[in-house]
Design a protein around this motif. Structure first.
Motif, short mmCIF file in Angstrom:
data_model
loop_
_atom_site.label_atom_id
_atom_site.label_comp_id
_atom_site.label_asym_id
_atom_site.label_seq_id
_atom_site.Cartn_x
_atom_site.Cartn_y
_atom_site.Cartn_z
N ALA A 1 4.69 -9.06 -1.78
CA ALA A 1 3.28 -8.79 -1.48
C ALA A 1 3.07 -7.32 -1.13
N SER A 2 4.06 -6.71 -0.47
CA SER A 2 3.94 -5.33 -0.01
C SER A 2 4.13 -4.32 -1.13
N TYR A 3 5.18 -4.51 -1.93
CA TYR A 3 5.53 -3.52 -2.94
C TYR A 3 5.00 -3.85 -4.33
N LYS A 4 5.06 -5.11 -4.72
CA LYS A 4 4.71 -5.49 -6.09
C LYS A 4 3.27 -5.99 -6.23
N ASN A 5 2.57 -6.11 -5.11
CA ASN A 5 1.22 -6.68 -5.13
C ASN A 5 1.23 -8.08 -5.73
N ASP A 6 2.30 -8.82 -5.43
CA ASP A 6 2.48 -10.18 -5.94
C ASP A 6 2.39 -11.14 -4.75
N LEU B 1 1.52 -18.42 4.07
CA LEU B 1 1.48 -17.30 4.99
C LEU B 1 0.07 -16.71 5.06
N GLY B 2 -0.72 -17.03 4.08
CA GLY B 2 -2.10 -16.55 4.01
C GLY B 2 -2.65 -16.78 2.63
N LYS B 3 -3.91 -16.43 2.44
CA LYS B 3 -4.56 -16.57 1.15
C LYS B 3 -4.29 -15.34 0.28
N ALA B 4 -4.48 -15.51 -1.02
CA ALA B 4 -4.27 -14.41 -1.95
C ALA B 4 -5.17 -13.23 -1.60
N GLU C 1 -6.26 -12.39 1.30
CA GLU C 1 -5.74 -11.73 2.51
C GLU C 1 -4.56 -10.83 2.16
N ALA C 2 -3.67 -11.32 1.30
CA ALA C 2 -2.52 -10.52 0.88
C ALA C 2 -2.99 -9.28 0.13
N GLN C 3 -4.00 -9.44 -0.73
CA GLN C 3 -4.54 -8.31 -1.48
C GLN C 3 -5.17 -7.27 -0.56
N ALA C 4 -5.88 -7.74 0.45
CA ALA C 4 -6.52 -6.82 1.40
C ALA C 4 -5.47 -6.05 2.19
N LEU C 5 -4.41 -6.74 2.59
CA LEU C 5 -3.34 -6.08 3.33
C LEU C 5 -2.62 -5.06 2.45
N TYR C 6 -2.41 -5.43 1.19
CA TYR C 6 -1.77 -4.51 0.25
C TYR C 6 -2.62 -3.25 0.08
N ALA C 7 -3.92 -3.44 -0.14
CA ALA C 7 -4.82 -2.31 -0.34
C ALA C 7 -4.85 -1.42 0.91
N GLN C 8 -4.83 -2.05 2.07
CA GLN C 8 -4.83 -1.28 3.32
C GLN C 8 -3.54 -0.46 3.44
N GLY C 9 -2.42 -1.08 3.07
CA GLY C 9 -1.14 -0.37 3.11
C GLY C 9 -1.12 0.79 2.13
N ILE C 10 -1.69 0.59 0.94
CA ILE C 10 -1.76 1.65 -0.04
C ILE C 10 -2.62 2.80 0.47
N ASP C 11 -3.78 2.47 1.04
CA ASP C 11 -4.67 3.50 1.58
C ASP C 11 -3.95 4.36 2.62
N THR C 12 -3.27 3.69 3.54
CA THR C 12 -2.56 4.41 4.58
C THR C 12 -1.43 5.24 4.00
N GLY C 13 -0.67 4.63 3.09
CA GLY C 13 0.45 5.34 2.49
C GLY C 13 0.04 6.56 1.70
N VAL C 14 -1.03 6.45 0.93
CA VAL C 14 -1.51 7.58 0.13
C VAL C 14 -1.99 8.70 1.04
N SER C 15 -2.66 8.34 2.13
CA SER C 15 -3.15 9.36 3.08
C SER C 15 -1.98 10.14 3.67
N ARG D 1 -3.05 8.15 -5.87
CA ARG D 1 -3.00 6.73 -5.53
C ARG D 1 -2.32 5.93 -6.64
N GLN D 2 -2.66 6.22 -7.88
CA GLN D 2 -2.06 5.51 -9.00
C GLN D 2 -0.56 5.77 -9.08
N ILE D 3 -0.16 7.00 -8.85
CA ILE D 3 1.26 7.34 -8.86
C ILE D 3 1.98 6.60 -7.74
N TYR D 4 1.37 6.57 -6.58
CA TYR D 4 1.96 5.92 -5.41
C TYR D 4 2.15 4.42 -5.67
N MET D 5 1.14 3.79 -6.23
CA MET D 5 1.22 2.36 -6.52
C MET D 5 2.29 2.08 -7.58
#
Length: 213
Positions: free
Chosen positions: A40-45, A54-57, A59-73, A90-94
């Protein structure tokens, strides 16, 4: 630029710590649990994340997007890249996160009820080769400008330098290489009948996945 690359750390701990597993479980369940969090963290799966409840899809997507936002910043800030280029990086990071290699191998229960999970991985060789390519490109640009005695404005120089680094990252990512497989242990700790990954171990794994040391 090099001093920033040596300090980059991709913290997706928020995603990894978001899903919790209740006590009274098994080696197999703990192994699947960590795999679900990593995917869920690295592959967006989020498939295993959802299957394990563990949660809904969403919720996992929102957490992933939040992690990407923070990581890119963090990624852009530490390299001196302005906010104007965040979306491009952002695209390179993902893509970089999506290409990490890891396999959750075994989970062994400990006497205190916690688990030690073995994860094999291959360190991605991304920053060192991208930096070398970038330095060569910038040096060539400087020589060309000096030879022609025609230097762009400071704003244009900054833009060109940033884009040269972006293109270097893209080139290396298109055929990225990896070190030989190694392994690391992740502790899955039990507290108040809830299992969660040890945050320090997750950080060590993230440092091990990339050549940013």
């Amino acid at each position: 630029m090099e001093k920033y690359l040596k300090r980059i750390l991709f913290l997706l701990v928020g995603v990894l710590m978001a899903g919790s597993l209740m006590g009274c479980t098994s080696d197999k369940a703990v192994k699947t649990y960590l795999q679900a969090l990593l995917d869920a963290s690295y592959k967006n799966d989020s498939s295993a994340f959802v299957d394990m409840k563990l949660g809904k899809a969403e919720e996992a997507q929102a957490l992933y997007a939040q992690g990407i936002d923070t990581g890119v910043s963090v990624f852009c800030s530490r390299m001196g890249v302005s906010d104007d280029y965040k979306e491009e990086f952002r695209q390179i990071y993902m893509e970089m996160l999506g290409k990490v290699r890891y396999t959750v191998d075994t989970a062994e229960k400990q006497s205190d009820g916690s688990y030690v999970v073995s994860v094999s991985y291959e360190k991605m060789r991304i920053f060192e080769p991208a930096l070398l390519m970038y330095q060569e490109k910038v040096a060539a640009l400087g020589d060309e400008w000096e030879k022609n005695d025609s230097f762009p404005s400071e704003e244009d120089i900054v833009k060109r330098v940033i884009l040269e680094f972006k293109e270097s990252m893209e080139t290396i990512l298109s055929d990225v290489t990896y070190d030989a497989a190694a392994s690391i242990n992740i502790r899955i700790e039990l507290e108040n009948n809830v299992y969660t990954p040890n945050a320090d171990d997750i950080i060590e794994l993230e440092k091990a996945l990339f050549d940013g040391e």
